[in-house]
Design an enzyme around this catalytic site. Structure first.
Site, short mmCIF file in Angstrom:
data_model
loop_
_atom_site.label_atom_id
_atom_site.label_comp_id
_atom_site.label_asym_id
_atom_site.label_seq_id
_atom_site.Cartn_x
_atom_site.Cartn_y
_atom_site.Cartn_z
N ASP A 30 0.85 -1.19 0.00
CA ASP A 30 0.00 0.00 0.00
C ASP A 30 0.89 1.24 0.00
O ASP A 30 1.90 1.31 0.69
CB ASP A 30 -0.91 -0.01 1.24
CG ASP A 30 -2.04 0.98 1.12
OD1 ASP A 30 -3.21 0.55 1.02
OD2 ASP A 30 -1.79 2.20 1.13
N ILE A 31 0.49 2.22 -0.79
CA ILE A 31 1.28 3.45 -0.94
C ILE A 31 1.27 4.29 0.35
O ILE A 31 2.16 5.11 0.58
CB ILE A 31 0.74 4.27 -2.14
CG1 ILE A 31 1.80 5.15 -2.74
CG2 ILE A 31 -0.50 5.06 -1.79
CD1 ILE A 31 1.42 5.74 -4.09
N ASN A 87 -13.05 -3.21 2.49
CA ASN A 87 -14.00 -2.12 2.59
C ASN A 87 -15.00 -2.20 1.44
O ASN A 87 -14.63 -2.61 0.34
CB ASN A 87 -13.26 -0.77 2.53
CG ASN A 87 -12.33 -0.57 3.71
OD1 ASN A 87 -12.63 -1.01 4.82
ND2 ASN A 87 -11.20 0.07 3.48
N HIS A 100 -10.29 -5.53 -3.10
CA HIS A 100 -8.95 -5.86 -2.58
C HIS A 100 -9.02 -6.16 -1.09
O HIS A 100 -9.83 -5.59 -0.37
CB HIS A 100 -7.97 -4.70 -2.83
CG HIS A 100 -8.47 -3.37 -2.37
ND1 HIS A 100 -9.37 -2.63 -3.10
CD2 HIS A 100 -8.20 -2.66 -1.25
CE1 HIS A 100 -9.64 -1.51 -2.46
NE2 HIS A 100 -8.96 -1.50 -1.32
P1 5GP Z 1 -9.77 1.31 0.08
O1 5GP Z 1 -10.00 2.59 0.83
O2 5GP Z 1 -10.35 1.38 -1.31
O3 5GP Z 1 -10.19 0.09 0.83
O4 5GP Z 1 -8.22 1.16 -0.05
C1 5GP Z 1 -7.48 1.72 -1.08
C2 5GP Z 1 -6.02 1.66 -0.68
O5 5GP Z 1 -5.25 1.84 -1.84
C3 5GP Z 1 -5.61 2.74 0.31
O6 5GP Z 1 -5.07 2.13 1.49
C4 5GP Z 1 -4.56 3.56 -0.44
O7 5GP Z 1 -3.49 3.97 0.37
C5 5GP Z 1 -4.11 2.59 -1.52
N1 5GP Z 1 -3.69 3.22 -2.76
C6 5GP Z 1 -4.31 4.22 -3.44
N2 5GP Z 1 -3.67 4.54 -4.57
C7 5GP Z 1 -2.60 3.69 -4.63
C8 5GP Z 1 -1.55 3.53 -5.58
O8 5GP Z 1 -1.47 4.20 -6.61
N3 5GP Z 1 -0.61 2.58 -5.31
C9 5GP Z 1 -0.68 1.80 -4.18
N4 5GP Z 1 0.30 0.90 -4.02
N5 5GP Z 1 -1.66 1.92 -3.27
C10 5GP Z 1 -2.61 2.86 -3.49
#
Ligand code: 5GP
Ligand code: ZN
Length: 114
Positions: A30-31, A87, A100
């Site tokens: 995760d970034i 989520n 994911h």
């Molecule tokens: P969500 O909120 O959809 O469950 O999680 C999305 C996750 O993706 C977040 O934890 C966010 O930090 C991560 N994320 C968003 N954009 C990128 C990206 O471009 N690269 C990576 N590696 N993670 C990302």
């Protein structure tokens, strides 16, 4: 999907720190990590949310859990413990609409707070 960040990562159109990959699944860091280990485990198939899962996706979802189990062992956190979060939609905190698992580990994660 054209505008999906995770599809772009899967297609190597965007860089990422890939930890594991096979025919059906990719796992990358995760970034914006929320724990010492924070890995996203995604199916290569673009499925937007849990609500969009179909009967035919049963195998891929099972496969995501088996990849999580393997990562836990490889990263030596299987005995210490880890957490998997998925989520769904806005109030569930979903930002990226490509399903994911968040794989979190490396510190005591405490109780889930809402
Ligand atoms: P969500 O909120 O959809 O469950 O999680 C999305 C996750 O993706 C977040 O934890 C966010 O930090 C991560 N994320 C968003 N954009 C990128 C990206 O471009 N690269 C990576 N590696 N993670 C990302
Ligand atoms: Zn996608």
């Amino acid at each position: 999907m054209k505008d999906c960040i995770f599809c772009k990562i899967i297609n190597k159109e965007l860089p990422s720190d890939i930890i594991y990959e096979d025919e059906k699944v990719i796992a990358f860091k995760d970034i914006n990590p929320q724990a010492p280990i924070h890995i996203l485990i995604c199916p290569k198939k673009h499925i937007e949310t849990i609500n969009d899962l179909k009967e035919e996706d049963k195998e891929i979802i099972g496969h995501l859990f088996l990849v999580a189990k393997k990562l836990a062992k490889d990263l030596n956190v299987d005995k210490r413990g880890y957490r998997i979060i998925v989520n769904c939609n806005k109030e569930g905190g979903q930002e990226i609409y490509h399903i994911h698992f968040h794989f979190l580990a490396g510190k005591p994660l405490g109780k889930l707070v809402c």
